[in-house]
Design a protein around this motif. Structure first.
Motif, PDB file in Angstrom:
ATOM      1  N   TYR A 159      -2.843  14.114  10.554  1.00  0.00           N
ATOM      2  CA  TYR A 159      -2.831  13.318   9.319  1.00  0.00           C
ATOM      3  C   TYR A 159      -1.911  12.095   9.371  1.00  0.00           C
ATOM      4  O   TYR A 159      -2.216  11.070   8.734  1.00  0.00           O
ATOM      5  CB  TYR A 159      -2.605  14.198   8.073  1.00  0.00           C
ATOM      6  N   ALA A 190      -4.473  10.175  -1.907  1.00  0.00           N
ATOM      7  CA  ALA A 190      -4.891  10.620  -0.570  1.00  0.00           C
ATOM      8  C   ALA A 190      -5.496  12.021  -0.644  1.00  0.00           C
ATOM      9  O   ALA A 190      -4.868  13.019  -0.282  1.00  0.00           O
ATOM     10  CB  ALA A 190      -3.709  10.562   0.386  1.00  0.00           C
ATOM     11  N   GLN A 196       8.902  10.162   3.953  1.00  0.00           N
ATOM     12  CA  GLN A 196       7.745   9.495   4.547  1.00  0.00           C
ATOM     13  C   GLN A 196       8.113   8.510   5.664  1.00  0.00           C
ATOM     14  O   GLN A 196       7.239   7.976   6.339  1.00  0.00           O
ATOM     15  CB  GLN A 196       6.956   8.736   3.466  1.00  0.00           C
ATOM     16  N   ASP A 215      -4.376   4.504   6.455  1.00  0.00           N
ATOM     17  CA  ASP A 215      -4.233   4.236   5.008  1.00  0.00           C
ATOM     18  C   ASP A 215      -3.431   2.950   4.792  1.00  0.00           C
ATOM     19  O   ASP A 215      -3.775   2.099   3.980  1.00  0.00           O
ATOM     20  CB  ASP A 215      -3.429   5.339   4.296  1.00  0.00           C
ATOM     21  N   ILE A 216      -2.334   2.864   5.527  1.00  0.00           N
ATOM     22  CA  ILE A 216      -1.394   1.767   5.296  1.00  0.00           C
ATOM     23  C   ILE A 216      -1.967   0.438   5.792  1.00  0.00           C
ATOM     24  O   ILE A 216      -1.776  -0.601   5.175  1.00  0.00           O
ATOM     25  CB  ILE A 216      -0.048   2.063   6.002  1.00  0.00           C
ATOM     26  N   LEU A 251      -2.923   4.519  -3.259  1.00  0.00           N
ATOM     27  CA  LEU A 251      -3.975   5.368  -2.708  1.00  0.00           C
ATOM     28  C   LEU A 251      -3.755   6.829  -3.094  1.00  0.00           C
ATOM     29  O   LEU A 251      -2.681   7.381  -2.850  1.00  0.00           O
ATOM     30  CB  LEU A 251      -3.947   5.243  -1.180  1.00  0.00           C
ATOM     31  N   VAL A 261       8.018   4.255  -0.557  1.00  0.00           N
ATOM     32  CA  VAL A 261       7.825   5.696  -0.383  1.00  0.00           C
ATOM     33  C   VAL A 261       9.132   6.446  -0.544  1.00  0.00           C
ATOM     34  O   VAL A 261      10.206   5.858  -0.519  1.00  0.00           O
ATOM     35  CB  VAL A 261       7.296   6.035   1.037  1.00  0.00           C
ATOM     36  N   GLN A 301      -2.724   8.483   8.011  1.00  0.00           N
ATOM     37  CA  GLN A 301      -1.848   7.745   7.094  1.00  0.00           C
ATOM     38  C   GLN A 301      -1.555   6.340   7.614  1.00  0.00           C
ATOM     39  O   GLN A 301      -1.424   5.393   6.830  1.00  0.00           O
ATOM     40  CB  GLN A 301      -0.545   8.520   6.854  1.00  0.00           C
ATOM     41  N   GLN A 308      -6.019  13.767   2.805  1.00  0.00           N
ATOM     42  CA  GLN A 308      -4.737  14.295   3.301  1.00  0.00           C
ATOM     43  C   GLN A 308      -4.347  15.569   2.540  1.00  0.00           C
ATOM     44  O   GLN A 308      -3.846  16.526   3.128  1.00  0.00           O
ATOM     45  CB  GLN A 308      -3.629  13.246   3.190  1.00  0.00           C
ATOM     46  N   VAL A 327       5.606  -0.704   2.078  1.00  0.00           N
ATOM     47  CA  VAL A 327       5.175   0.648   1.710  1.00  0.00           C
ATOM     48  C   VAL A 327       6.301   1.359   0.941  1.00  0.00           C
ATOM     49  O   VAL A 327       7.197   1.936   1.558  1.00  0.00           O
ATOM     50  CB  VAL A 327       4.814   1.474   2.975  1.00  0.00           C
ATOM     51  N   LEU A 335       0.872  -1.175   0.000  1.00  0.00           N
ATOM     52  CA  LEU A 335       0.000   0.000   0.000  1.00  0.00           C
ATOM     53  C   LEU A 335       0.901   1.214   0.000  1.00  0.00           C
ATOM     54  O   LEU A 335       1.805   1.339   0.830  1.00  0.00           O
ATOM     55  CB  LEU A 335      -0.915   0.021   1.241  1.00  0.00           C
ATOM     56  N   THR A 336       0.686   2.084  -0.962  1.00  0.00           N
ATOM     57  CA  THR A 336       1.414   3.333  -0.959  1.00  0.00           C
ATOM     58  C   THR A 336       0.528   4.382  -1.594  1.00  0.00           C
ATOM     59  O   THR A 336      -0.589   4.068  -2.011  1.00  0.00           O
ATOM     60  CB  THR A 336       2.763   3.191  -1.686  1.00  0.00           C
ATOM     61  N   GLY A 337       0.992   5.617  -1.633  1.00  0.00           N
ATOM     62  CA  GLY A 337       0.114   6.630  -2.195  1.00  0.00           C
ATOM     63  C   GLY A 337       0.740   7.994  -2.283  1.00  0.00           C
ATOM     64  O   GLY A 337       1.919   8.190  -1.953  1.00  0.00           O
ATOM     65  N   ASP A 338      -0.062   8.926  -2.752  1.00  0.00           N
ATOM     66  CA  ASP A 338       0.388  10.303  -2.920  1.00  0.00           C
ATOM     67  C   ASP A 338      -0.766  11.249  -2.648  1.00  0.00           C
ATOM     68  O   ASP A 338      -1.931  10.890  -2.825  1.00  0.00           O
ATOM     69  CB  ASP A 338       0.864  10.526  -4.369  1.00  0.00           C
ATOM     70  N   ARG A 339      -0.393  12.463  -2.246  1.00  0.00           N
ATOM     71  CA  ARG A 339      -1.417  13.510  -2.164  1.00  0.00           C
ATOM     72  C   ARG A 339      -1.652  14.071  -3.553  1.00  0.00           C
ATOM     73  O   ARG A 339      -0.682  14.401  -4.244  1.00  0.00           O
ATOM     74  CB  ARG A 339      -0.893  14.677  -1.323  1.00  0.00           C
TER      75      ARG A 339
HETATM   76  N1  TRP Z   1       2.069  11.453   2.808  1.00  0.00           N
HETATM   77  C1  TRP Z   1       2.241  10.991   1.453  1.00  0.00           C
HETATM   78  C2  TRP Z   1       2.810  12.148   0.625  1.00  0.00           C
HETATM   79  O1  TRP Z   1       2.826  13.271   1.064  1.00  0.00           O
HETATM   80  C3  TRP Z   1       0.979  10.506   0.827  1.00  0.00           C
HETATM   81  C4  TRP Z   1       0.323   9.321   1.503  1.00  0.00           C
HETATM   82  C5  TRP Z   1      -0.896   9.313   2.062  1.00  0.00           C
HETATM   83  C6  TRP Z   1       0.873   8.008   1.646  1.00  0.00           C
HETATM   84  N2  TRP Z   1      -1.185   8.096   2.531  1.00  0.00           N
HETATM   85  C7  TRP Z   1      -0.146   7.254   2.314  1.00  0.00           C
HETATM   86  C8  TRP Z   1       2.074   7.396   1.297  1.00  0.00           C
HETATM   87  C9  TRP Z   1       0.078   5.929   2.649  1.00  0.00           C
HETATM   88  C10 TRP Z   1       2.270   6.054   1.630  1.00  0.00           C
HETATM   89  C11 TRP Z   1       1.276   5.320   2.298  1.00  0.00           C
HETATM   90  O2  TRP Z   1       3.206  11.929  -0.503  1.00  0.00           O
END
Ligand code: TRP
Length: 348
Positions: free
Chosen positions: A145, A47, A167, A152-153, A45, A163, A149, A50, A161, A12-16
């Protein structure tokens, strides 16, 4: 005979979604995601909640920024047939888990988080060096936040994860929360697995100004969706070794920002020649930059091709998000059932 299905390990990973993604994201985490998507069951994800913790005055920007980030993922090679791209605000299990984690996470854990502090300073939420002392500007949502997060994970019980380096403090907090959750409610069982961070080979790519990390708002980035002209412009204005003034002056690759980019993107054997010729003074900064421009244009060209083909199919892009989000939420409900059961709040 009892059949036991072995669950593939999960990412699981993600970006704003606050703007287009850039080369820093690419070497820091996107490359890892593309590489690992076949081996791991992958969820990415977007986000949006976030992002709104700093951009709450402009929620109307979200549909477009979400679309841009999705196109960035697809462009670099995230395969929607095997990965789930999902949208945070449409996954209620994340919100539920966030409020549960908030019950036992102490404010002090957040107060000293270096990433949170750097961002709070940049957004003007912080007075002096202490987050809480400046709390007249600090919102509950932004301050908290990292807890969200952690949800989220873990709402999918992710194992890994990928990143960027910035992070890592958030993953540390997440591990702390998971440890406490399992200890408080697990009765010896690990309800939620302990996730691990995975940082790319180039953990921190500086912006082309050499001053700070590559940032969407700092005007020092090369974006994954830049065209040839934009790349040329960005690289040409970059700072090299300030002591190398004339073409024949010997340069110091170790302080040159362009050289850091060669190390990240140019073939290795060529990088050695560049370092040698720069030190000798036979390679001028303009020629050096021209080579980097070429390298980056070649990197990004295929991304733009793929991006264009998706841009012409906006409904398919929305479908990818809809399906990915539905899959994530379905899996998340399994986690939340376990969580409620462990806490004895599964009333019916
Ligand atoms: N905080 C991360 C960023 O600024 C974005 C993010 C939100 C994220 N939820 C996450 C990254 C969960 C990894 C896992 O880019």
């Amino acid at each position: 005979m009892e059949q036991k299905t072995v669950r593939r390990k999960r990412i699981l990973t993600g970006d704003r979604p606050t703007g287009r993604l850039h080369l820093g994201h690419y070497v820091g985490t996107l490359m890892n995601r593309v590489k690992l998507q076949k081996e791991f069951e992958t969820f990415i994800l977007i986000a949006d909640i976030q992002a709104l913790s700093t951009h709450w005055e402009h929620p109307e920007a979200m549909p477009e920024t979400i679309r841009q980030v999705t196109l960035d993922y697809l462009a670099v090679g995230i395969d929607p047939e095997i990965c789930n791209i999902c949208v945070q605000s449409r996954i209620p299990q994340i919100a539920e888990l966030t409020s549960i984690y908030g019950l036992f996470t102490r404010m002090n854990k957040l107060r000293h988080n270096p990433t949170l502090k750097t961002e709070a300073k940049a957004y003007g939420y912080m007075k002096g060096d202490d987050l809480i002392a400046g709390f007249d500007k600090l919102t509950y949502g932004f301050f908290g936040y990292p807890i969200s997060q952690a949800a989220d994970i873990t709402f999918l019980r992710a194992d890994l994860v990928p990143v960027g380096e910035d992070q890592v403090p958030h993953i540390e907090l997440c591990r702390d929360i998971v440890g406490r959750f399992n200890q408080l409610y697990g009765k010896g069982k690990k309800i939620i697995p302990l996730p691990k961070a995975l940082v790319g080979d180039i953990p921190r790519l500086r912006g082309l100004d050499g001053q700070s990390k590559m940032g969407k708002s700092l005007g020092n980035a090369v974006f994954l969706s830049d065209d040839d002209k934009a790349i040329e412009k960005a690289v040409m204005k970059a700072v090299t070794d300030p002591q190398k003034i004339r073409r024949g002056d010997p340069g110091r690759p170790e302080v040159c920002n362009i050289f850091a980019y060669h190390q990240a993107f140019t073939p290795k054997d060529e990088v050695e020649c560049i370092a040698r010729d720069c030190r000798k003074g036979t390679l001028g900064c303009v020629a050096d930059k021209q080579r980097l421009i070429e390298v980056l244009q070649n990197l990004v060209a295929p991304f733009n091709e793929i991006r264009k083909s998706w841009e012409s199919r906006p409904d398919d892009v929305l479908d990818i998000l809809r399906q990915g989000t539905a899959n994530a939420s379905l899996e998340g409900e399994k986690t939340l059932s376990l969580v409620r059961e462990a806490m004895n709040i599964n009333y019916w």
